[in-house]
Design a protein around this motif. Structure first.
Motif: not given
Length: 56
Positions: A28-30, A34-37, A22-24
């Motif tokens: 917008p910089a993430i 990485k979110i998908s992983e 949720e934080k990621a």
């Protein structure tokens, strides 16, 4: 480690990972990869929790 304590630890890790996702997503910089992983890890934890819960 008992099954119950293992389940508790998995649930804690799942919740922590959920908060991280949720934080990621709000940052917008993430990187989307990485979110998908992180989401895949979260799903694996959820599946393990479900499998162990059914075994009890």
């Amino acid at each position: 480690m008992t099954v119950a304590s293992h389940l508790q630890e998995l649930r804690r890790r799942h919740e922590t990972l959920s908060e991280s996702v949720e934080k990621a997503q709000r940052n917008p910089a993430i990187d989307a990869l990485k979110i998908s992983e992180m989401k895949k890890q979260k799903l694996k934890l959820k599946e393990e929790i479900s499998r162990l819960s059914q075994a009890c």
